[in-house]
Design an enzyme around this catalytic site. Structure first.
Site, PDB file in Angstrom:
ATOM      1  N   GLU A 161       1.750  -0.436  -4.996  1.00  0.00           N
ATOM      2  CA  GLU A 161       0.814   0.633  -5.324  1.00  0.00           C
ATOM      3  C   GLU A 161       1.703   1.864  -5.478  1.00  0.00           C
ATOM      4  O   GLU A 161       2.172   2.414  -4.479  1.00  0.00           O
ATOM      5  CB  GLU A 161      -0.212   0.848  -4.213  1.00  0.00           C
ATOM      6  N   ASP A 193       0.835  -1.196   0.000  1.00  0.00           N
ATOM      7  CA  ASP A 193       0.000   0.000   0.000  1.00  0.00           C
ATOM      8  C   ASP A 193       0.874   1.251   0.000  1.00  0.00           C
ATOM      9  O   ASP A 193       1.839   1.346   0.764  1.00  0.00           O
ATOM     10  CB  ASP A 193      -0.901  -0.030   1.246  1.00  0.00           C
TER      11      ASP A 193
END
Length: 737
Positions: free
Chosen positions: A379, A343
Site C-alpha cells: 500500500e 499496510d
C-alpha cells in the site's frame, strides 16, 4: 521449576518436543523475569540469567504446549530519555506464536496515572493482560503444495475472515466468522465460481480492541491494531485460544491450497497497538521502547507518527528489522502463506525522514531467499511527508494502484479530461511502472477496497453516511469520486436502479479486463451495501458483514463470466506493456498491438485526448502476438478484441474496426444485456452503444467457438425491487427483451 541454559535463537517460546526454550531481546534491560501462569491464574516467575547479544534466554524442560506466559522487564523508567521499563506491567512476547485472552482495559495496563502522563503507575497488570501461549509447532500438511499462481493469472479477493462468513447460511453456525468458515466448501465453491485465485485476508495478526471504541459500543473490526506479529487472531478461532488457533489457521490454508487458492495476508508492521505516549504498556514499550519505536529526537517522551495511529516502528534498528523479517519467514515457512500486502508500506521505508526507496527493509527483503519469492504487495502511501509513493517501490514489488481507482471512478461518473489517463490505467499504468523495468502486473488494480464505499454504495451515494461510527460523520473520506445516479441512497425508481446495476457491471468489467492484477473487495460481486458508511472499521455487525441471503445472483454470474473471459484470453493479461501509440499510420501498415479509436472508427489523435469532453472511446487489442500453450503443449494464438466504452448519458453509434483488424466480430459482453447472443458484426458496420455502458467484441472464428458461452445476457438485468435502508430485498432480475 527446572531451568537450564537456553539458546539465544530462535527468539520467542520454542517447543522442541521435550521442553521449551524462551528467548527475549532487550538491549537496555537490567533484569528479565519469565512469568508462567497456571490454569487458575497462579504466577510463577523465573529469572532469565543467561544473556547473549542482548538476548535473555532459558530452557525449561517441563514446559509443554498450552503454557501461558509473559515477561516482566526491569530497567530505568525515564520517558524523557525514551526508557519506559516497569516490572509491574506484564508484557506480551513480541514473538508469541499464540495469544490467549484480550486486554481488560483499566488503569493497570497503563504506565502512567490517568490525568498525569509524566507520572509512573505501579499497578500490577497481569490479571488484565492477554498472555502468550507455547504452541505445538507440529502439523500434518498432508503434502500441501503452494499454488504459485503467476501474477498475470491472478484474481485477488480482499476479504475479512468474520465479515465474509458470519452470515453465510450454508456454513455451520458454530464456525461462522472463523478460519474454519473460510475453509468451508461453501466459501471455497463461491471463490472458485467467481474465478478467484488468491484470497487476501484483512489483518489476522493478533490485534487489540481499542478501549475508546469499546466505550462507544463499537470495536476494532478491521484489525489494523497489531500487538503480536506471529500469532493468528484468537477471536477468529472456533476451536480455542490456547494454541488451537494455530492449527485451525493451518487447516484453512491447507484447504484453500487444495482448491488452488493462494492465501495473502494484509500485514501491519508500520505501527503497533501501544499507540503514543498516552497509550498502554502491553509489549514492546516495556521491553525496549527506544529500540522498537521511532521517538522524537528532541523529546523522547513522544513518538514519531507517520501512520496516524500514535507510533511508528523504528525501522532503523536491526532488532526491529529482525522481528519483522522473522515474522514474514514464519508465516511463509510454518504457516504456508503465499504473500503479503503491506499496510502503509511507505512507513517501512522511512529510516530518517523522507521515504527512502532503498531503505534497509527493502534491501533485506531483496536478498532474502524466502521472502523475495512470495507475492509482495505495497500500500504505497502513509501520512508522513512525501508519503504518496505510487510507482516508486522496488522492482519485485507490486502496488495497490490508487491512481487506477481514482481514474476509473472519475471516468464512469462522467468527469471531464479523464480519457488519456483512463487509457493509461486500462493498459497497465506504464507511466508508473515501466521506468524501472517492471511489468503491467506491478499494478494491483482496484475500484473499491475495505476502506471506502462498497461497489454498490459507490453508485448509490454522493455523500458518506458514517453517523453510526459516533464521530458526527466527520470520519472517513469526503471526496469519494462516487455518483448516486440521481438519488441519494435507497429508492424505488426503476430507472435509477437499472442505471446503478449497469454501473456496477461497468466497474467490474473495466477492472477485470484491464492489464495488471485485478482485486475485488469481498461482497462487491453480489451487491453488498454498507448503507453509505465509507469507514466501517468500527462496525462488527450487519453493516459490514456480507449479506448472503440477499445476494445479487446475476451479478455473481456476470463476475464469473468476466474472470473466465480473462483467464481464457491472455490478451487481457499481457506480460509486457503495449507499444502502440495514438499516432497516424500509413495505409496498409501492420496492425498495431493496440489502437485507440474514436466512435467513427478512426484512430485517436493527440488533440482528441486533450479535448476534455470525450466520454466515449474504443480500444482494439491485438491478440495475434499473444501465444500460450494448451494442456497438450500445443501453441495457441489468442484472438483480437475491441472494447467500447461510453460513459456519457446518451447512446453513441460506434463504427466497428475495418476488415484489416478482423472481418467479423461477435459481442461477448454488453453491460446493458441487450446485445449479447446477437449475430456477428462486420468490420465497418455501426453498433449502437447505450449511454453508461461497455461492450466487448471478439474476433469471430466460427470453427473455434468455445464450449463455455461468455454471454451474460441473463446476468445483466437491473434490480426491480427497491433497496431497503437496513437490508436489501432479494433482487428480481428483469430479463432483457
Amino acid at each position: 521449576m527446572q531451568v537450564w541454559p537456553g539458546s539465544a535463537y530462535p527468539l520467542g517460546a520454542t517447543f522442541d518436543g521435550g521442553g521449551t526454550n524462551f528467548a527475549l531481546f532487550s538491549e537496555r534491560a537490567e533484569k528479565v523475569e519469565l512469568c508462567l501462569f497456571g490454569d487458575r491464574g497462579k504466577e510463577t516467575r523465573v529469572e532469565l540469567r543467561d544473556i547473549d547479544a542482548h538476548v535473555w534466554h532459558a530452557y525449561l524442560p517441563t514446559v509443554q504446549p498450552g503454557q501461558r506466559y509473559g515477561y516482566r522487564v526491569y530497567g530505568p523508567n525515564d520517558p524523557a530519555t525514551g526508557q519506559r521499563f516497569n516490572p509491574n506491567k506484564l508484557l506480551l512476547d513480541p514473538y508469541a506464536k499464540a495469544v490467549e485472552g484480550q486486554v481488560q482495559w483499566g488503569q493497570s495496563v497503563f504506565g502512567y496515572d490517568f490525568g498525569d502522563p509524566d507520572a509512573r503507575n505501579d499497578d500490577d497488570s497481569a490479571a488484565a493482560m492477554m498472555k502468550g501461549v507455547v504452541i505445538n509447532p507440529f502439523f500434518d500438511w498432508a503434502g500441501d503444495r503452494l499454488p504459485k499462481t503467476p501474477y498475470a493469472e491472478s484474481v485477488i479477493y480482499e476479504a475479512h475472515v468474520k465479515g465474509l462468513t458470519k452470515l453465510h447460511p450454508d456454513v455451520p453456525e458454530d464456525i461462522r466468522g472463523t478460519y474454519s468458515a473460510i475453509a468451508h466448501p461453501a466459501i471455497i465453491e463461491h471463490l472458485k465460481r467467481i474465478g478467484v485465485t488468491a484470497i487476501e485476508l484483512m489483518p489476522v495478526h493478533q490485534f487489540v480492541n481499542d478501549s475508546t471504541l469499546q466505550e462507544k459500543g463499537l470495536s476494532n473490526y478491521w484489525g489494523y491494531n497489531t500487538i503480536a506479529f506471529f500469532a493468528p487472531q484468537n477471536t477468529y478461532s472456533s476451536a480455542g485460544d490456547r494454541g488451537q488457533q494455530v492449527q485451525e489457521f493451518k487447516s484453512m490454508v491447507r484447504a484453500l491450497h487444495a482448491a488452488g487458492i493462494e492465501v495473502i495476508l494484509d500485514v501491519v508492521y508500520n505501527h503497533t497497538a501501544e499507540g503514543n505516549h498516552m497509550g498502554p504498556t502491553l509489549s514492546m514499550r516495556g521491553i525496549d521502547n527506544e529500540a522498537y519505536y521511532k521517538l522524537q529526537p528532541d523529546d523522547k517522551r513522544y513518538y514519531t507518527d507517520y501512520t496516524g495511529t500514535g507510533n511508528s516502528m523504528n525501522m532503523g534498528n536491526p532488532h526491529t528489522l529482525q522481528l519483522i523479517m522473522d515474522s514474514l519467514r514464519y508465516w511463509v515457512l510454518e504457516m504456508h502463506v503465499d504473500g503479503f500486502r503491506f499496510d502503509l508500506a511507505a512507513t517501512l521505508a522511512r529510516e530518517f525522514y523522507e521515504v527512502d526507496r532503498l531503505a534497509a527493509f527493502f534491501e533485506i527483503v531483496q536478498q532474502d531467499p524466502v521472502i523475495s519469492q512470495v507475492k509482495l504487495i505495497a500500500e504505497p502511501w502513509d501520512l508522513g511527508p512525501g508519503g504518496y509513493q505510487v510507482g516508486n517501490f522496488p522492482p519485485q514489488w507490486t502496488e495497490w494502484n490508487g491512481k487506477y481507482r481514482d481514474t476509473v471512478r472519475d471516468f464512469w461518473r462522467g468527469e471531464p479530461s479523464t480519457l488519456g489517463e483512463f487509457a493509461s490505467r486500462l493498459t497497465g499504468s506504464a507511466d508508473l511502472y515501466e521506468h524501472d523495468g517492471r511489468r503491467p502486473v506491478a499494478s494491483i488494480n482496484f475500484v473499491t477496497a475495505h476502506d471506502g464505499f462498497t461497489l454498490r454504495d459507490l453508485v448509490s451515494y454522493n455523500e458518506k453516511h458514517n453517523e453510526a461510527n459516533g464521530e458526527d460523520n466527520n470520519d472517513g473520506e469526503s471526496h469519494n469520486r462516487s455518483w448516486n445516479c440521481g438519488v441519494e441512497g435507497p429508492t424505488d425508481d426503476q430507472g435509477v436502479l437499472a442505471l446503478r446495476a449497469r454501473q456496477q457491471r461497468n466497474f467490474l468489467a473495466t477492472l477485470l479486463l484491464s492489464q495488471g492484477v485485478p482485486m475485488i473487495a469481498h461482497g462487491d460481486e453480489l451487491g453488498r451495501t454498507q448503507n453509505g458508511n465509507n469507514n466501517g472499521y468500527a462496525q462488527d455487525n450487519t453493516v459490514t458483514w456480507v449479506d448472503w441471503d440477499h445476494a445479487d445472483q446475476p451479478l455473481i454470474e456476470f463476475t464469473g463470466a468476466l474472470t473466465r473471459l480473462r483467464r481464457e484470453h491472455p490478451t487481457f493479461r499481457r506480460s509486457r506493456f503495449f507499444n502502440g501509440r495514438p499516432v497516424k499510420r500509413e495505409a496498409g501498415a501492420p496492425v498495431p498491438d493496440i489502437a485507440w479509436l474514436r466512435p467513427d472508427g478512426t484512430e485517436m489523435q493527440p488533440e482528441d485526448w486533450e479535448s476534455g469532453f470525450g466520454r466515449a472511446i474504443g480500444v482494439f487489442l491485438n491478440g495475434a502476438g499473444i501465444r500460450e500453450r494448451d494442456r497438450r503443449g500445443e501453441e495457441i494464438r489468442d484472438r483480437h478484441f475491441f472494447i467500447l466504452f461510453n460513459a456519457g448519458d446518451e447512446g453513441v453509434a460506434f463504427t466497428i474496426p475495418r476488415p484489416e483488424f478482423s472481418p467479423e466480430w461477435e459481442i461477448v459482453v454488453d453491460t446493458t444485456g441487450e446485445l449479447t447472443d446477437t449475430r456477428p458484426r462486420a468490420g465497418g458496420e455501426e453498433l449502437d452503444v447505450a449511454g453508461r455502458s461497455l461492450v466487448v467484441l471478439r474476433e469471430y472464428e466460427p470453427e473455434q467457438q468455445p464450449a463455455t458461452d461468455h454471454s451474460v445476457a441473463a446476468s445483466l438485468a437491473a434490480f426491480t425491487a427497491p433497496i431497503d435502508v437496513v437490508r436489501s430485498p432479494a433482487p428480481q432480475p428483469e430479463l432483457p427483451h
